[in-house]
Design an enzyme around this catalytic site. Structure first.
Site, short mmCIF file in Angstrom:
data_model
loop_
_atom_site.label_atom_id
_atom_site.label_comp_id
_atom_site.label_asym_id
_atom_site.label_seq_id
_atom_site.Cartn_x
_atom_site.Cartn_y
_atom_site.Cartn_z
N LYS A 70 -38.55 -37.06 60.20
CA LYS A 70 -38.29 -36.17 61.33
C LYS A 70 -36.84 -36.81 62.11
O LYS A 70 -35.98 -35.84 62.51
CB LYS A 70 -39.58 -36.72 62.41
CG LYS A 70 -40.81 -36.23 62.02
CD LYS A 70 -41.89 -36.51 63.23
CE LYS A 70 -41.90 -37.82 63.55
NZ LYS A 70 -42.39 -38.82 62.64
N ARG A 114 -49.18 -48.22 60.36
CA ARG A 114 -48.83 -46.96 61.53
C ARG A 114 -49.46 -45.77 60.66
O ARG A 114 -49.72 -44.67 61.61
CB ARG A 114 -47.29 -47.07 61.29
CG ARG A 114 -46.53 -48.23 62.12
CD ARG A 114 -45.20 -48.34 61.75
NE ARG A 114 -44.34 -47.37 62.12
CZ ARG A 114 -43.25 -46.93 61.79
NH1 ARG A 114 -42.61 -47.88 60.72
NH2 ARG A 114 -42.56 -45.93 62.38
N ARG A 149 -36.65 -48.99 54.24
CA ARG A 149 -35.70 -48.50 55.28
C ARG A 149 -35.05 -49.75 55.95
O ARG A 149 -35.61 -50.69 56.19
CB ARG A 149 -36.35 -47.86 56.32
CG ARG A 149 -35.72 -46.90 57.10
CD ARG A 149 -36.69 -45.62 57.48
NE ARG A 149 -37.46 -46.21 58.72
CZ ARG A 149 -38.15 -45.27 59.44
NH1 ARG A 149 -37.95 -44.09 59.25
NH2 ARG A 149 -38.93 -45.66 60.37
N ARG A 195 -47.53 -38.12 70.57
CA ARG A 195 -48.34 -38.81 69.53
C ARG A 195 -49.70 -38.74 69.79
O ARG A 195 -50.60 -39.17 68.85
CB ARG A 195 -47.90 -40.09 69.21
CG ARG A 195 -46.81 -40.58 68.06
CD ARG A 195 -46.33 -42.06 68.28
NE ARG A 195 -45.97 -42.21 67.02
CZ ARG A 195 -44.57 -42.54 66.39
NH1 ARG A 195 -43.78 -41.76 67.34
NH2 ARG A 195 -44.27 -43.23 65.47
P1 AMP Z 1 -40.95 -44.25 65.50
O1 AMP Z 1 -39.57 -44.63 65.52
O2 AMP Z 1 -41.20 -43.08 66.09
O3 AMP Z 1 -41.53 -44.56 64.12
O4 AMP Z 1 -41.77 -45.25 66.44
C1 AMP Z 1 -41.67 -46.58 66.32
C2 AMP Z 1 -43.08 -47.10 67.00
O5 AMP Z 1 -42.53 -46.91 68.68
C3 AMP Z 1 -44.29 -46.60 66.85
O6 AMP Z 1 -45.01 -47.17 65.82
C4 AMP Z 1 -45.06 -46.97 68.29
O7 AMP Z 1 -45.46 -48.31 68.34
C5 AMP Z 1 -43.86 -46.81 69.25
N1 AMP Z 1 -43.92 -45.33 69.64
C6 AMP Z 1 -42.77 -44.43 69.51
N2 AMP Z 1 -43.46 -43.25 70.22
C7 AMP Z 1 -44.27 -43.32 70.47
C8 AMP Z 1 -45.42 -42.49 71.30
N3 AMP Z 1 -45.15 -41.43 71.66
N4 AMP Z 1 -46.64 -43.12 71.79
C9 AMP Z 1 -46.86 -44.29 71.56
N5 AMP Z 1 -45.97 -45.16 70.81
C10 AMP Z 1 -45.01 -44.91 70.45
#
Ligand code: AMP
Length: 218
Positions: free
Chosen positions: A15, A173, A129, A90
């Site tokens: 994404k 995750r 990564r 999410r």
């Molecule tokens: P990402 O970079 O999108 O993979 O997000 C990394 C981490 O940030 C996730 O594993 C969550 O712990 C937190 N996070 C990001 N977006 C959200 C969201 N919309 N709701 C809750 N936690 C989030």
């Protein structure tokens, strides 16, 4: 009317990579909830400290904190033409909150590309990564290694592995994703906004499919 695009897909589906390309093509703003939280962590804010305690374990940050942060971001003037949302919503609660916010602004989510990839590919992608300390540029030790190990090709800063990009946390995750985020697929499918995109293809091909889904000419 502004254009709001929600990019759905599990962690590692691509994404963020695609959002960075799409902003070039559309001129829209890229809003990544994960990046916003990482910015707070870097700046040692109260929200950052709280978010970090969830993120490092692969859990979701509570809805109320996440929603407040995104609402504030969307209200900024650079979002007047709309935004590409990556990593938000999410949960169903977040999706409903976003709908209410956009309704109040007389706007709506236009289209929801859903990028899919098999689980073993996702774990390989996430656990290989490496992210640049200065600006968050992303490299991968198999797919896009930097010219010099541990150094960002773009700005020369140090590359580090995010706490949540280890194999164990990546698996966690993905479990959280299945439990909390998969219901959004049906939510947007029922609204006839969902378009499935195969994420297990070369980056350029995924972009091509995305642009077609968004009816944008490359
Ligand atoms: P990402 O970079 O999108 O993979 O997000 C990394 C981490 O940030 C996730 O594993 C969550 O712990 C937190 N996070 C990001 N977006 C959200 C969201 N919309 N709701 C809750 N936690 C989030």
């Amino acid at each position: 009317m502004a254009t709001y695009i929600v990019l759905l897909g599990s962690p590692g589906a691509g994404k963020g990579t695609q959002a960075d390309i799409l902003i070039e093509q559309t001129g829209l703003v890229h809003i990544s909830s994960g990046d916003l939280f990482r910015e707070h962590i870097k700046n040692k804010t109260d929200l950052g400290q709280l978010a970090d305690s969830y993120m490092s374990k692969g859990e979701l940050v509570p809805d109320d904190l996440t929603i407040a942060m995104i609402k504030e971001r969307i209200s900024k003037s650079d979002c007047e033409r709309g935004a590409i949302l990556d990593g938000f919503p999410r949960t169903l609660v977040q999706a409903e909150a976003m709908k209410t916010t956009l309704d109040e602004m007389g706007e709506k989510v236009e289209v929801v590309p859903y990028i899919t990839a098999p689980e073993e590919i996702l774990i390989e992608r996430l656990s290989g990564r490496w992210t640049c300390r200065a600006s968050g540029h992303v490299f991968h030790n198999l797919y896009s290694p930097p010219a010099k190990k541990g150094v960002c090709d773009i700005d020369g800063s140090e590359l580090y592995q995010r706490d949540d990009d280890t194999v164990e946390t990546a698996k966690k995750r993905l479990r959280v994703y299945t439990e909390k985020t998969l219901p959004l697929i049906n939510y947007y499918r029922k609204q006839e906004k969902l378009v499935e995109i195969q994420g297990n293809q070369p980056i350029e091909k995924v972009t091509k499919d995305l642009l077609a889904a968004l009816s944008i000419e490359a």
